[in-house]
Write a protein that holds these residues in place. Structure first.
Motif, PDB file in Angstrom:
ATOM      1  N   PHE A  58       0.839  -1.200   0.000  1.00  8.37           N
ATOM      2  CA  PHE A  58       0.000   0.000   0.000  1.00  8.37           C
ATOM      3  C   PHE A  58       0.875   1.252   0.000  1.00  8.37           C
ATOM      4  O   PHE A  58       0.565   2.242  -0.678  1.00  8.37           O
ATOM      5  CB  PHE A  58      -0.905  -0.014   1.226  1.00  8.37           C
ATOM      6  CG  PHE A  58      -1.863   1.140   1.307  1.00  8.37           C
ATOM      7  CD1 PHE A  58      -3.032   1.141   0.566  1.00  8.37           C
ATOM      8  CD2 PHE A  58      -1.593   2.217   2.138  1.00  8.37           C
ATOM      9  CE1 PHE A  58      -3.923   2.210   0.647  1.00  8.37           C
ATOM     10  CE2 PHE A  58      -2.481   3.286   2.227  1.00  8.37           C
ATOM     11  CZ  PHE A  58      -3.648   3.280   1.473  1.00  8.37           C
ATOM     12  N   ILE A  59       1.969   1.219   0.744  1.00  5.47           N
ATOM     13  CA  ILE A  59       2.875   2.369   0.804  1.00  5.47           C
ATOM     14  C   ILE A  59       3.667   2.497  -0.492  1.00  5.47           C
ATOM     15  O   ILE A  59       3.792   3.581  -1.063  1.00  5.47           O
ATOM     16  CB  ILE A  59       3.830   2.228   2.006  1.00  5.47           C
ATOM     17  CG1 ILE A  59       3.041   2.309   3.311  1.00  5.47           C
ATOM     18  CG2 ILE A  59       4.916   3.306   1.969  1.00  5.47           C
ATOM     19  CD1 ILE A  59       3.839   1.934   4.534  1.00  5.47           C
ATOM     20  N   ALA A  60       4.186   1.367  -0.988  1.00  3.48           N
ATOM     21  CA  ALA A  60       5.039   1.397  -2.177  1.00  3.48           C
ATOM     22  C   ALA A  60       4.252   1.634  -3.457  1.00  3.48           C
ATOM     23  O   ALA A  60       4.787   2.163  -4.434  1.00  3.48           O
ATOM     24  CB  ALA A  60       5.817   0.092  -2.288  1.00  3.48           C
ATOM     25  N   ARG A  61       2.988   1.210  -3.463  1.00  2.00           N
ATOM     26  CA  ARG A  61       2.118   1.316  -4.648  1.00  2.00           C
ATOM     27  C   ARG A  61       2.736   0.617  -5.860  1.00  2.00           C
ATOM     28  O   ARG A  61       2.608   1.083  -7.007  1.00  2.00           O
ATOM     29  CB  ARG A  61       1.803   2.784  -4.987  1.00  2.00           C
ATOM     30  CG  ARG A  61       1.109   3.555  -3.868  1.00  2.00           C
ATOM     31  CD  ARG A  61      -0.298   3.033  -3.620  1.00  2.00           C
ATOM     32  NE  ARG A  61      -0.889   3.582  -2.420  1.00  2.00           N
ATOM     33  CZ  ARG A  61      -1.645   4.697  -2.368  1.00  2.00           C
ATOM     34  NH1 ARG A  61      -1.865   5.378  -3.474  1.00  2.00           N
ATOM     35  NH2 ARG A  61      -2.155   5.095  -1.227  1.00  2.00           N
ATOM     36  N   GLN A  62       3.363  -0.514  -5.613  1.00  2.00           N
ATOM     37  CA  GLN A  62       3.901  -1.325  -6.692  1.00  2.00           C
ATOM     38  C   GLN A  62       4.071  -2.748  -6.197  1.00  2.00           C
ATOM     39  O   GLN A  62       4.021  -3.019  -4.998  1.00  2.00           O
ATOM     40  CB  GLN A  62       5.243  -0.776  -7.181  1.00  2.00           C
ATOM     41  CG  GLN A  62       6.343  -0.791  -6.141  1.00  2.00           C
ATOM     42  CD  GLN A  62       7.647  -0.209  -6.679  1.00  2.00           C
ATOM     43  OE1 GLN A  62       7.681   0.346  -7.777  1.00  2.00           O
ATOM     44  NE2 GLN A  62       8.726  -0.343  -5.929  1.00  2.00           N
ATOM     45  N   GLY A  63       4.252  -3.673  -7.148  1.00  2.00           N
ATOM     46  CA  GLY A  63       4.433  -5.066  -6.771  1.00  2.00           C
ATOM     47  C   GLY A  63       4.184  -5.975  -7.957  1.00  2.00           C
ATOM     48  O   GLY A  63       4.193  -5.544  -9.115  1.00  2.00           O
ATOM     49  N   ILE A  64       3.960  -7.257  -7.649  1.00  2.00           N
ATOM     50  CA  ILE A  64       3.622  -8.248  -8.664  1.00  2.00           C
ATOM     51  C   ILE A  64       2.244  -8.814  -8.336  1.00  2.00           C
ATOM     52  O   ILE A  64       1.570  -8.333  -7.420  1.00  2.00           O
ATOM     53  CB  ILE A  64       4.690  -9.353  -8.729  1.00  2.00           C
ATOM     54  CG1 ILE A  64       4.849 -10.043  -7.361  1.00  2.00           C
ATOM     55  CG2 ILE A  64       6.019  -8.776  -9.204  1.00  2.00           C
ATOM     56  CD1 ILE A  64       5.773 -11.244  -7.395  1.00  2.00           C
ATOM     57  N   CYS A  65       1.824  -9.855  -9.052  1.00  2.00           N
ATOM     58  CA  CYS A  65       0.459 -10.365  -8.884  1.00  2.00           C
ATOM     59  C   CYS A  65       0.170 -10.760  -7.433  1.00  2.00           C
ATOM     60  O   CYS A  65      -0.937 -10.541  -6.929  1.00  2.00           O
ATOM     61  CB  CYS A  65       0.215 -11.548  -9.813  1.00  2.00           C
ATOM     62  SG  CYS A  65       1.334 -12.960  -9.575  1.00  2.00           S
ATOM     63  N   ARG A  66       1.164 -11.328  -6.767  1.00  2.00           N
ATOM     64  CA  ARG A  66       1.024 -11.709  -5.359  1.00  2.00           C
ATOM     65  C   ARG A  66       0.609 -10.514  -4.515  1.00  2.00           C
ATOM     66  O   ARG A  66      -0.277 -10.607  -3.653  1.00  2.00           O
ATOM     67  CB  ARG A  66       2.358 -12.281  -4.889  1.00  2.00           C
ATOM     68  CG  ARG A  66       2.462 -12.646  -3.422  1.00  2.00           C
ATOM     69  CD  ARG A  66       3.900 -13.087  -3.143  1.00  2.00           C
ATOM     70  NE  ARG A  66       4.081 -13.614  -1.798  1.00  2.00           N
ATOM     71  CZ  ARG A  66       4.329 -12.859  -0.745  1.00  2.00           C
ATOM     72  NH1 ARG A  66       4.404 -11.555  -0.875  1.00  2.00           N
ATOM     73  NH2 ARG A  66       4.491 -13.414   0.449  1.00  2.00           N
TER      74      ARG A  66
END
Length: 265
Positions: free
Chosen positions: A159-167
């Motif tokens: 939520f803080i980073a506002r990035q990631g992968i499908c997981r």
């Protein structure tokens, strides 16, 4: 239209180690498996056990040295799908016992911490309409960045980073749905169109079934937008990724390679 799955992965264990695998498509009513072929490396012990909620199977192995897995399956789907916006939320006191655990916080999904956020950001929505709004918010505000998270990353960090992968997208959707008192679980799956091709993860939410009086229905939701629920093949489900990893090693593990190919015939 049949969907073909071709999966391979390999790892090395420096000493005799127990490993839990879950990578095969689940044999459930909505997934008709035409053919399947699983090939495992040699091991001192190999046993199949039911997976969570009896969706799919896990495979226990005890082995050491190099170990390879090759899996191929041909599957046809027949899944009940409804537009999310048309589905109502079930009051908690009407929910069946086996879905209640999917209202609670879990290792990667601290739903209680997000109750204020969902009530302010999605205040004018409820039920499936809220889930659709959550899905769209994540899709619009997050960036899909391979390598930007680790196996320790939870929804709060995403939520803080506002990035990631499908997981991470799936954990975020599960968390915000639970914060809205909508049961939600994590789904490990295969789907054509995933880029880069790999094991995929989506969420599944429990809402009122429009075809069954006082009943409920699990509906797949992918905040990445890559997987079509009509073409998504379930491997297994859980509270979050910790429950349904394709490989859990109870000891040191040197993961060597992985490839996943999902195509429509």
């Amino acid at each position: 239209m049949p969907i073909i799955i071709e999966t391979r992965f390999a790892f090395h264990l420096g000493a005799p180690t127990d490993v839990l695998l879950q990578f095969e498509a689940a044999e459930i009513p909505e997934q008709r498996i035409f053919s399947t072929d699983t090939r495992l490396g040699s091991s001192a012990h190999c046993a199949r056990v039911p997976a969570k909620d009896d969706i799919g199977e896990r495979i226990w192995i005890r082995t050491e040295g190099d170990f390879e897995v090759a899996y191929r399956a041909e599957i046809e789907l027949d899944r009940q799908l409804s537009p999310l916006e048309d589905l109502s939320r079930l009051p908690p006191h009407e929910m069946p016992g086996d879905v209640v655990e999917y209202l609670f916080d879990s290792r990667y999904c601290p739903a209680d911490d997000f109750q204020t956020f969902v009530e302010s950001r999605f205040a004018d929505t409820t039920g499936g309409a809220r889930v659709a709004a959550i899905r769209d918010w994540i899709n619009q505000h997050f960036s899909y960045v391979p390598g930007s998270s680790t196996t320790k990353t939870g929804a709060a960090e995403s939520f803080i980073a506002r990035q990631g992968i499908c997981r991470d997208y799936a954990h975020m959707l599960v968390t915000l749905a639970r914060a809205s008192t909508i049961p939600a679980r994590y789904v490990a799956c295969y789907a054509p169109g995933v880029d880069p091709p790999d094991f995929h993860a989506v969420a599944e939410v429990f809402l009122a079934d429009p075809y069954t009086r006082d009943g409920g229905t699990w509906q797949l939701v992918d905040a990445t937008g890559m997987a079509d629920p009509a073409e998504t093949i379930k491997i297994g489900v859980g509270r979050d990724a910790a429950d349904v990893s394709f490989l859990t090693s109870f000891g040191a593990n040197d993961f060597r390679s992985s490839s996943v190919r999902v195509t429509k015939e």
